[in-house]
Design a protein around this motif. Structure first.
Motif, PDB file in Angstrom:
ATOM      1  N   LEU A   1       0.827  -1.211   0.000  1.00 42.94           N
ATOM      2  CA  LEU A   1       0.000   0.000   0.000  1.00 42.94           C
ATOM      3  C   LEU A   1       0.859   1.258   0.000  1.00 42.94           C
ATOM      4  O   LEU A   1       0.565   2.231  -0.698  1.00 42.94           O
ATOM      5  CB  LEU A   1      -0.915   0.015   1.228  1.00 42.94           C
TER       6      LEU A   1
ATOM      7  N   LEU B   1      -1.289   1.072  -6.026  1.00 43.29           N
ATOM      8  CA  LEU B   1      -2.716   0.738  -5.955  1.00 43.29           C
ATOM      9  C   LEU B   1      -3.582   1.988  -5.780  1.00 43.29           C
ATOM     10  O   LEU B   1      -4.790   1.955  -5.969  1.00 43.29           O
ATOM     11  CB  LEU B   1      -2.986  -0.228  -4.796  1.00 43.29           C
TER      12      LEU B   1
ATOM     13  N   ARG C   1      -5.443   5.101  -3.698  1.00 43.95           N
ATOM     14  CA  ARG C   1      -6.220   5.167  -2.454  1.00 43.95           C
ATOM     15  C   ARG C   1      -7.075   3.930  -2.266  1.00 43.95           C
ATOM     16  O   ARG C   1      -7.603   3.377  -3.232  1.00 43.95           O
ATOM     17  CB  ARG C   1      -7.146   6.387  -2.480  1.00 43.95           C
ATOM     18  N   VAL C   2      -7.239   3.512  -1.009  1.00 42.50           N
ATOM     19  CA  VAL C   2      -8.210   2.465  -0.676  1.00 42.50           C
ATOM     20  C   VAL C   2      -9.589   3.116  -0.676  1.00 42.50           C
ATOM     21  O   VAL C   2      -9.812   4.130  -0.006  1.00 42.50           O
ATOM     22  CB  VAL C   2      -7.911   1.833   0.693  1.00 42.50           C
TER      23      VAL C   2
ATOM     24  N   LEU D   1      -4.508   0.645   7.136  1.00 46.06           N
ATOM     25  CA  LEU D   1      -4.855   1.827   6.350  1.00 46.06           C
ATOM     26  C   LEU D   1      -4.240   3.110   6.915  1.00 46.06           C
ATOM     27  O   LEU D   1      -4.353   4.168   6.292  1.00 46.06           O
ATOM     28  CB  LEU D   1      -6.378   1.985   6.264  1.00 46.06           C
TER      29      LEU D   1
ATOM     30  N   ALA E   1     -12.891   6.270   3.079  1.00 43.88           N
ATOM     31  CA  ALA E   1     -13.054   4.859   2.698  1.00 43.88           C
ATOM     32  C   ALA E   1     -14.134   4.215   3.562  1.00 43.88           C
ATOM     33  O   ALA E   1     -14.259   4.524   4.750  1.00 43.88           O
ATOM     34  CB  ALA E   1     -11.744   4.105   2.862  1.00 43.88           C
TER      35      ALA E   1
ATOM     36  N   LEU F   1      -9.071  -5.304  -0.152  1.00 41.95           N
ATOM     37  CA  LEU F   1      -9.063  -3.846  -0.309  1.00 41.95           C
ATOM     38  C   LEU F   1      -9.285  -3.510  -1.778  1.00 41.95           C
ATOM     39  O   LEU F   1      -8.505  -3.933  -2.636  1.00 41.95           O
ATOM     40  CB  LEU F   1      -7.717  -3.259   0.133  1.00 41.95           C
TER      41      LEU F   1
ATOM     42  N   CYS G   1      -9.118  -0.668  -4.432  1.00 45.99           N
ATOM     43  CA  CYS G   1      -8.390   0.595  -4.504  1.00 45.99           C
ATOM     44  C   CYS G   1      -8.610   1.268  -5.860  1.00 45.99           C
ATOM     45  O   CYS G   1      -9.240   0.698  -6.759  1.00 45.99           O
ATOM     46  CB  CYS G   1      -6.890   0.338  -4.295  1.00 45.99           C
ATOM     47  N   GLU G   2      -8.049   2.451  -6.033  1.00 44.17           N
ATOM     48  CA  GLU G   2      -8.199   3.211  -7.280  1.00 44.17           C
ATOM     49  C   GLU G   2      -7.692   2.424  -8.493  1.00 44.17           C
ATOM     50  O   GLU G   2      -8.281   2.498  -9.567  1.00 44.17           O
ATOM     51  CB  GLU G   2      -7.398   4.518  -7.191  1.00 44.17           C
TER      52      GLU G   2
END
Length: 339
Positions: free
Chosen positions: A138, A143, A145-146, A196, A231, A251, A253-254
């Motif tokens: 992360l 990846l 943002r979550v 996170l 999130a 997760l 993500c974007e």
């Protein structure tokens, strides 16, 4: 370097499977005392490690001769024993949930500060290799943002784990206070906050006793969490996962999805929107079925030896507990609770 002398209060399953063997395996630890209301349990370990046995933790603390105490009692006693141990001048490692109220948690933190000792909470999920690797990935940023997540912890219940089986304190509300949420849910609230690097800001929950008999503690919970980043995700805690444990986190993500603990071979899988797939085999997450070293005791001893405050501190434990307490309030009041 002189050995760290450790006393263990509570000689049930968590001591038997985690605390005692992991201390015993550490070259710089000497196990010096054990306490349990069932004296034979304490005596068994005392004989094994040439230590002292007590039926009352107060006698153990009064006798002294230790540097650190592991608190492995039923939930309702965590605060009482931890505060007494800190007042006796010992560093304290307490099982989760660290306490059963925010007030208790604050009192524990204050006692440790007053006595200039460390307070660490045994949130082992942060130390599991798949979670450590997931956090590293992360932080790399590819990846993005979550956006949403799902994290779950489910097994078939304490009767298969506890030394007392169906007669376990886990099912007695006076001693446990909370069920699956205190046992499993707080692990995941801690893990998701840490993973996170974010705080839970609101909680909405359904919590109930769906299948366990003769108990009024919760055996299932599904919570919706909103994080400070915006999130949103779900947290599931269950004592009725009767066919296979669940300790997975996903997760979204974007730029793709990360799956943690969902595959028997590849503990971390990253699937990016550009079509590439990354697979990591980094070691298992400890479950009831598959015991692996938690790393908690090693971390605790390292903090004492190097005089470095634990990262999994009393304050961290309190914040993770706060999420669970908010979930219970949500169930009781039928509304979303803001933290």
């Amino acid at each position: 370097m002189s050995k760290v002398r450790v006393a263990v209060v509570g000689c049930g399953s968590i001591s038997e499977r985690r605390h005692i063997p992991e201390y015993a395996a550490h070259p710089d630890v000497e196990l010096v005392a054990f306490a349990d209301p069932i004296l034979e349990r304490a005596e068994g370990y005392a004989e094994l490690y040439n230590a002292k046995a007590y039926s009352d933790y107060k006698q153990l603390l009064a006798a002294g001769g230790f540097d650190a105490v592991s608190v492995c009692t039923p939930n309702a006693l965590h605060a009482e024993v931890s505060i007494a141990a800190a007042n006796a001048g010992a560093h304290v490692l307490v099982e989760k949930p660290m306490a059963v109220s925010n007030e208790e948690a604050l009192d524990m933190i204050a006692a440790a500060e007053k006595n200039n000792v460390f307070l660490m909470v045994a949130h082992n999920q942060r130390l599991m290799p798949p979670h450590v690797r997931a956090k590293e990935i992360l932080k790399q940023g590819h990846l993005g943002r979550v956006l949403t997540f799902r994290t779950a912890f489910g097994h078939s219940g304490p009767e298969g784990w506890s030394i007392d089986g169906k007669n376990s304190w886990f099912f007695r509300k006076g001693e446990a206070v909370m069920g699956a949420m205190g046992d499993l849910g707080v692990h995941k609230s801690d893990m998701i906050r840490w993973l996170l690097d974010d705080e839970v800001v609101s909680v909405s929950a359904f919590i109930g006793t769906l299948d366990k008999k003769d108990t009024d503690v919760d055996d299932n919970a599904i919570c919706l969490l909103r994080m400070g980043s915006g999130a949103i995700g779900s947290l599931v805690a269950s004592w009725t996962s009767y066919r296979g444990e669940d300790n997975g986190t996903v997760l979204w993500c974007e730029h793709g999805v990360m799956k943690i603990g969902t595959d028997p071979v590849d503990q971390v899988i990253v699937e990016l929107t550009n079509g590439s797939i990354e697979r990591y085999q980094v070691g298992a997450i400890a479950t009831n079925d598959k015991q692996v070293a938690s790393g908690v005791m090693d971390e605790f001893i390292s903090c004492i030896q190097n005089n470095v405050a634990p990262v999994i501190s009393g304050e961290e434990g309190r914040r993770s507990l706060e999420v669970i307490l908010a979930a219970f309030r949500s169930q009781e009041e039928g509304r979303t609770i803001d933290l």
